[in-house]
Design an enzyme around this catalytic site. Structure first.
Site, mmCIF file in Angstrom:
data_model
loop_
_atom_site.group_PDB
_atom_site.id
_atom_site.type_symbol
_atom_site.label_atom_id
_atom_site.label_comp_id
_atom_site.label_asym_id
_atom_site.label_seq_id
_atom_site.Cartn_x
_atom_site.Cartn_y
_atom_site.Cartn_z
ATOM 1 N N GLY A 174 0.791 -1.228 0.000
ATOM 2 C CA GLY A 174 0.000 0.000 0.000
ATOM 3 C C GLY A 174 0.819 1.271 0.000
ATOM 4 C CB SER A 175 4.217 2.269 -1.104
ATOM 5 O OG SER A 175 4.283 1.911 -2.460
ATOM 6 C CG ASN A 176 1.222 3.346 -5.729
ATOM 7 O OD1 ASN A 176 1.537 4.360 -6.341
ATOM 8 N ND2 ASN A 176 1.837 2.182 -5.905
ATOM 9 N NE ARG A 217 -11.122 -14.561 -11.993
ATOM 10 C CZ ARG A 217 -10.012 -14.267 -11.344
ATOM 11 N NH1 ARG A 217 -9.991 -13.303 -10.450
ATOM 12 N NH2 ARG A 217 -8.886 -14.927 -11.575
ATOM 13 C CG MET A 221 -1.755 -7.976 -6.278
ATOM 14 S SD MET A 221 -1.129 -7.130 -7.746
ATOM 15 C CE MET A 221 -0.274 -8.492 -8.524
ATOM 16 C CG HIS A 246 0.366 -2.013 -15.522
ATOM 17 N ND1 HIS A 246 0.140 -3.281 -15.028
ATOM 18 C CD2 HIS A 246 1.285 -2.145 -16.512
ATOM 19 C CE1 HIS A 246 0.887 -4.145 -15.705
ATOM 20 N NE2 HIS A 246 1.589 -3.480 -16.617
HETATM 21 C C1 GRF Z 1 2.601 -1.013 -7.825
HETATM 22 O O1 GRF Z 1 3.835 -1.218 -8.477
HETATM 23 C C2 GRF Z 1 1.500 -0.865 -8.823
HETATM 24 O O2 GRF Z 1 1.913 -0.332 -10.059
HETATM 25 C C3 GRF Z 1 1.036 -2.277 -9.026
HETATM 26 O O3 GRF Z 1 1.164 -2.891 -7.760
HETATM 27 C C4 GRF Z 1 2.186 -2.226 -7.018
HETATM 28 C C5 GRF Z 1 1.597 -1.863 -5.694
HETATM 29 O O4 GRF Z 1 2.555 -1.372 -4.794
HETATM 30 N N1 GRF Z 1 -0.311 -2.304 -9.525
HETATM 31 P P1 GRF Z 1 2.107 -0.757 -3.389
HETATM 32 O O5 GRF Z 1 1.297 -1.827 -2.668
HETATM 33 O O6 GRF Z 1 1.282 0.454 -3.664
HETATM 34 O O7 GRF Z 1 3.372 -0.449 -2.672
#
Ligand code: GRF
Length: 221
Positions: free
Chosen positions: A17-19, A70, A95, A114
């Site tokens: 979850g760094s994003n 699903r 994912m 992505h």
């Molecule tokens: C990121 O590289 C994003 O592009 C991909 O999954 C990764 C998630 O990273 N979809 P984080 O969990 O946000 O650190």
């Protein structure tokens, strides 16, 4: 704009979850006129849950393993999202392949990030593929989600130059850096009405920014 007028974001994550954290930070420091109303994870061990708790963000765990297929998982997910009344649904390292029905229900409000310069390298192992191909540039793409995985209209791309000392791990870290810059930026554009699904679908090329955040290619109408 008062607190009640803030854009409502629901975030879907599976892991670190760094994003998600980058979006939390952008909401908290005022770059985004938005509030994260819900984090949904499909893995009970996802570290993103800790991040949400540390910032007082509501969480929901919807374990895909507890659902027979699903369709069943996506139905519960859609219900949870609707109950939170988000304006935008943000996939941040979520994912799961989503069913067409789910994607179409949220079409135009559902975005993903992505780790490649789409349409190059949809799917997995993007860093190894870029290195293996001898590419000079690599990056990440924020795009609207459509039923075909990683093929929806791009909103913005972050681009870096591959250097001779890049390994898969180093590239992954560098790409994360640029992701943390472009994801809040894309959300800002959506909130401010600077782009939307139709405009992103119609444009020939997305906006491209470099590692400093400077826009090197503007979106083409
Ligand atoms: C990121 O590289 C994003 O592009 C991909 O999954 C990764 C998630 O990273 N979809 P984080 O969990 O946000 O650190």
């Amino acid at each position: 704009m008062g607190a009640t007028n803030k854009a409502r974001l629901a975030v879907l994550a599976s892991g670190n979850g760094s994003n998600f954290q980058a979006i939390i930070d952008a909401c908290e420091d005022g770059r985004l006129d938005a509030q994260i109303v819900l984090l949904i994870v499909n893995r009970p061990s996802a570290y993103a849950l800790e991040r949400a708790r540390a910032h007082g963000i509501a969480t929901q765990v919807i374990d895909h393993k507890a659902h027979p297929d699903r369709e069943a998982f996506d139905a519960v997910l859609a219900e949870a999202i609707d109950a939170a009344h988000p304006d935008w649904i943000i996939m941040a390292g979520f994912m799961r392949i989503l069913t067409d029905g789910f994607v179409n229900r949220f079409l135009g409000r559902l975005i993903n990030i992505h780790p490649s310069l789409l349409p190059k390298y949809p799917g997995l192992d993007t860093h190894a593929r870029a290195l293996g191909a001898g590419d000079r540039a690599h990056g990440a793409t924020v795009h609207f989600v459509t039923p075909t995985v990683d093929a929806g209209p791009p909103i913005v791309q972050g681009q870096i130059e591959i250097t001779p000392d890049d390994t898969v791990e180093r590239l992954k870290q560098r790409i994360h850096g640029i992701e943390h810059c472009i994801y809040p930026l894309a959300i800002e554009w959506l909130i401010e009405g600077k782009t939307d699904f139709d405009r992103a679908s119609a444009q020939t090329n997305p906006a491209v920014v470099d590692a400093s955040g400077a826009q090197i290619v503007p979106p083409r109408p």
